[in-house]
Design an enzyme around this catalytic site. Structure first.
Site, mmCIF file in Angstrom:
data_model
loop_
_atom_site.group_PDB
_atom_site.id
_atom_site.type_symbol
_atom_site.label_atom_id
_atom_site.label_comp_id
_atom_site.label_asym_id
_atom_site.label_seq_id
_atom_site.Cartn_x
_atom_site.Cartn_y
_atom_site.Cartn_z
ATOM 1 N N SER A 81 0.842 -1.193 0.000
ATOM 2 C CA SER A 81 0.000 0.000 0.000
ATOM 3 C C SER A 81 0.876 1.243 0.000
ATOM 4 C CB SER A 81 -0.906 0.034 1.232
ATOM 5 O OG SER A 81 -1.606 1.262 1.281
ATOM 6 N N TYR A 94 -2.100 -0.612 9.900
ATOM 7 C CA TYR A 94 -2.199 -1.040 8.504
ATOM 8 C C TYR A 94 -0.895 -0.773 7.763
ATOM 9 C CZ TYR A 94 -3.975 -1.588 3.750
ATOM 10 O OH TYR A 94 -4.165 -1.985 2.453
#
Length: 186
Positions: A81, A94
């Site tokens: 990501s 995350y």
């Protein structure tokens, strides 16, 4: 065939089924992920554990099977990501899980030295997927869309094209890298 990526036996069975059905494995794209957002000080540790089991342990398990089975000339592509390079309060857990994916990707590429198997990651930016959109207000979605110079969210097709490039012959000289497919988000 479906499998829980955090279950080593289920993942092994998935790879065995692919071996039987197709005579071997040439490309593995590992995209399973979970996203839970919270400031670190308030993060529910059970939610964090579930996210890490999918994002980190799941990547280890899938990549372990891929390292054992992908044939010469093949490719392993993990999804990371672009949040790793941004300061987004609430994304600590995350982002940490996806930083682990990038570290595994780089090291596995070197561990597979001499096998003619590439290992890379794609780090999407804000992409209009169910996981990204879940729980976000229209204002938050607009914020993320405007962050990119292209002033839009990415699409699953944008990311699929980047994956296809890395998994195909045109991308075979790229190895141990993370491609930030994010519309220019910094």
């Amino acid at each position: 065939m479906a499998a829980d990526v955090s279950d080593p036996l289920a993942v092994a069975a998935l790879f065995e089924a692919a071996d039987r059905a197709f005579g071997g494995v040439d490309v593995v794209v590992h995209a399973a992920a979970r996203m839970r957002l919270s400031p670190l000080a308030d993060f529910n540790l059970e939610d964090l554990d579930r996210m890490l089991r999918i994002n980190v342990l799941g990547t280890c398990i899938v990549n372990q099977q891929a390292a054992r089975r992908v044939r010469p000339g093949g490719a392993i592509v993990n999804l990371s990501s672009s949040v790793i390079g941004r300061v987004l309060p609430g994304y600590t857990g995350y982002a940490a899980s996806k930083a682990a994916v990038e570290a595994m990707t780089f090291i596995l590429a070197h561990e597979l030295r001499g096998r003619d198997v590439t290992v890379n990651a794609i780090a999407p930016g804000p992409t209009a997927t169910e996981m990204f959109l879940d729980g976000k207000s229209p204002e938050q979605i607009e914020f993320f869309a405007k962050a990119a110079p292209l002033e839009r969210l990415g699409t699953p097709e944008d990311i699929a094209k980047a994956v296809a490039f890395l998994a195909g012959p045109d991308g075979h000289w790229i190895n141990g890298q993370t491609l930030r497919a994010n519309g220019g988000v910094n």
